[in-house]
Design a protein around this motif. Structure first.
Motif, PDB file in Angstrom:
ATOM      1  N   UNK A  55       0.988  -1.198  -0.112  1.00 31.99           N
ATOM      2  CA  UNK A  55      -0.230  -0.217   0.038  1.00 31.99           C
ATOM      3  C   UNK A  55       1.096   1.566  -0.349  1.00 31.99           C
ATOM      4  N   UNK A  56       2.336   1.288   0.320  1.00 33.18           N
ATOM      5  CA  UNK A  56       3.083   2.426   0.339  1.00 33.18           C
ATOM      6  C   UNK A  56       2.792   2.709   1.680  1.00 33.18           C
ATOM      7  N   UNK A  57       2.189   2.528   2.653  1.00 30.86           N
ATOM      8  CA  UNK A  57       1.656   3.107   3.713  1.00 30.86           C
ATOM      9  C   UNK A  57       2.810   2.852   4.538  1.00 30.86           C
ATOM     10  N   UNK A  58       3.386   4.800   5.500  1.00 32.28           N
ATOM     11  CA  UNK A  58       3.944   5.237   6.396  1.00 32.28           C
ATOM     12  C   UNK A  58       3.297   3.665   7.678  1.00 32.28           C
ATOM     13  N   UNK A  59       4.469   3.010   8.012  1.00 34.96           N
ATOM     14  CA  UNK A  59       4.776   2.109   9.003  1.00 34.96           C
ATOM     15  C   UNK A  59       4.599   3.085  10.475  1.00 34.96           C
ATOM     16  N   UNK A  60       3.927   4.607  10.544  1.00 41.79           N
ATOM     17  CA  UNK A  60       3.622   4.797  11.734  1.00 41.79           C
ATOM     18  C   UNK A  60       1.551   5.068  12.001  1.00 41.79           C
ATOM     19  N   UNK A  61       0.810   4.745  10.546  1.00 41.76           N
ATOM     20  CA  UNK A  61      -0.173   4.530  10.810  1.00 41.76           C
ATOM     21  C   UNK A  61      -1.175   3.375  10.517  1.00 41.76           C
ATOM     22  N   UNK A  62      -1.105   2.889  12.150  1.00 38.27           N
ATOM     23  CA  UNK A  62      -1.762   1.601  12.444  1.00 38.27           C
ATOM     24  C   UNK A  62      -2.851   0.892  11.159  1.00 38.27           C
ATOM     25  N   UNK A  63      -3.256  -0.699  11.601  1.00 32.71           N
ATOM     26  CA  UNK A  63      -4.338  -1.459  11.049  1.00 32.71           C
ATOM     27  C   UNK A  63      -5.149  -1.096  11.382  1.00 32.71           C
ATOM     28  N   UNK A  64      -6.452  -1.412  10.849  1.00 33.80           N
ATOM     29  CA  UNK A  64      -7.672  -2.160  11.958  1.00 33.80           C
ATOM     30  C   UNK A  64      -7.846  -3.430  11.880  1.00 33.80           C
ATOM     31  N   UNK A  65      -7.825  -4.074  13.191  1.00 36.52           N
ATOM     32  CA  UNK A  65      -7.846  -5.292  13.236  1.00 36.52           C
ATOM     33  C   UNK A  65      -9.550  -6.660  13.189  1.00 36.52           C
ATOM     34  N   UNK A  66      -9.719  -6.812  11.904  1.00 40.59           N
ATOM     35  CA  UNK A  66     -11.048  -7.241  12.127  1.00 40.59           C
ATOM     36  C   UNK A  66     -11.562  -8.773  12.748  1.00 40.59           C
ATOM     37  N   UNK A  67     -11.697  -8.541  12.943  1.00 34.20           N
ATOM     38  CA  UNK A  67     -13.112 -10.065  13.839  1.00 34.20           C
ATOM     39  C   UNK A  67     -14.464 -10.653  13.872  1.00 34.20           C
ATOM     40  N   UNK A  68     -14.697 -11.961  14.462  1.00 35.23           N
ATOM     41  CA  UNK A  68     -16.336 -11.825  13.859  1.00 35.23           C
ATOM     42  C   UNK A  68     -16.934 -12.014  14.861  1.00 35.23           C
ATOM     43  N   UNK A  69     -16.170 -11.805  16.054  1.00 33.30           N
ATOM     44  CA  UNK A  69     -17.332 -11.339  16.882  1.00 33.30           C
ATOM     45  C   UNK A  69     -16.544 -10.423  19.080  1.00 33.30           C
TER      46      UNK A  69
END
Ligand code: TXA
Ligand code: MG
Length: 342
Positions: A55-69
């Motif tokens: 994605x060429x995303x800067x490493x200081x921009x965190x991700x969203x953790x997707x869960x099922x519950x």
């Protein structure tokens, strides 16, 4: 590699293949109810690093953790009992909560923060992938950094092409703008990004929610409330201006100065040479917004104009995205256009 998949009854073979790619540390693009995500196995350091790379995303921009519950969310985060009850009612859905992290995921997922953003997507494809994997998947939107978020598999292809191990094409997404993000570690909770889960609805569950000016897209945060806020987002190449008065008048004013204008319109489009209809109501407008911004760049015009919408319901999310896309260019009167096109 792109494979088609029924969004409502996901093909088990496609789901198995996606889970296999994730287990091996690969990345998979798939639709959610909001926008397409670029996912890795949340526990795979290699996979998560690849998400940033592709994605060429800067490493200081965190991700969203997707869960099922809610149960799965509790394996990565501390969820207070009152919040647990609320999440059971609002998930799966387009609402991401920032909560205290358990610190069990690779550091890059949370960019080293002690909080983590989690959500359960209301879309059969990612839910099936998470279940097949038996683990959460981490990811941002599947666009190249700085481009509008992808609402179709074609957008993902256009931005990331064959750098993605597998693109699951489940057709267009349902809402078209990213999830609502709310920081529930603060009292009152703070809206970090408006989305399809509206403030009016949030307040039914959380009581008063603070809406800072950055959440309306009115300012770029100096001290980022959400790390992603300090980056420019959703920026088309073509200048875009938000118009608070009669659109037709704005078009006339600009064309009289020799400019080639495209109009993004909600409801009835004014008489103009180039129009990009966003749809009849604000939900349609949200759904079509990012594709319209991509189209705008392909028209080869000098400027795009778009009407301001009321900052209520999903309108708040639309105005936030428009303000960012326009680089905060807003005209309240025709004279304001002079300063913008000078
Ligand atoms: O609807 C969505 O939210 C989509 C789909 C794929 O789920 N995801 C998405 O992710 O649009 P994106 O590209 O916006 O990236 C995640 C966002 C960033 O703005 C990031 O700053 C914020 O989540 N975020 C992640 N962890 C955070 C944290 N601990 N505190 C505050 N913000 C956080
Ligand atoms: Mg994004």
């Amino acid at each position: 590699m792109l494979v088609k998949c029924d969004p409502l009854r996901p093909d088990p073979d496609v789901v198995k293949r996606a889970a296999e790619v994730l287990r091996r540390g690969g990345v998979v693009a798939a639709p959610t109810e909001t926008v397409y995500g670029l996912f890795a196995h949340a526990y795979s350091e290699a996979g998560c690093r690849k998400v940033f790379q592709v994605k060429r995303r800067p490493m200081d921009n965190p991700l969203i953790v997707h869960v099922d519950s809610v149960e799965m969310a509790e394996t990565v985060a501390y969820i207070p009992p009152e919040l647990r009850d609320i999440l059971r009612r609002v998930w799966p859905g387009p609402i991401t909560v920032v909560v205290k992290s358990r610190g069990v995921l690779p550091r890059c997922v949370t960019a080293g923060l002690d909080t983590v953003a989690v959500r359960a997507p209301a879309h059969p494809i990612p839910l099936a992938i998470i279940r097949e994997l038996g683990a959460p998947i981490a990811g941002p939107s599947a666009n190249r950094a700085g481009r509008p978020s992808p609402t179709t598999a074609e957008h993902v292809l256009e931005d990331l092409g064959d750098e993605v191990d597998l693109i699951v094409d489940g057709g267009p997404t349902f809402f078209g703008v990213e999830s609502t993000i709310v920081d529930v570690t603060r009292t009152p909770p703070v809206l970090l990004r408006p989305g399809p889960f509206t403030v009016e609805e949030l307040e039914k569950f959380f009581g008063r929610v603070e809406v800072p000016p950055v959440a309306r897209g009115l300012a770029e945060a100096d001290v980022a409330l959400a790390p992603g806020m300090k980056y420019r987002h959703y920026a088309p190449e073509t200048p875009l201006v938000i118009v608070h008065f009669d659109l037709e008048e704005a078009v006339k004013w600009l064309e009289a100065r020799g400019l080639r204008v495209a109009v993004l319109c909600v409801g009835e489009c004014p008489k103009a040479k180039r129009t990009i209809p966003l749809g009849g109501d604000l939900y349609e407008a949200a759904k079509n917004l990012y594709d319209a911004l991509r189209q705008l760049d392909k028209l080869g015009v000098d400027i795009g104009v778009v009407p301001a919408v009321e900052e209520r319901g999903i309108g708040l999310a639309i105005m936030n995205r428009l303000r960012k896309a326009s680089g905060h260019r807003e005209a309240r009167r025709p004279e304001d256009l002079a300063a913008i096109v000078k």
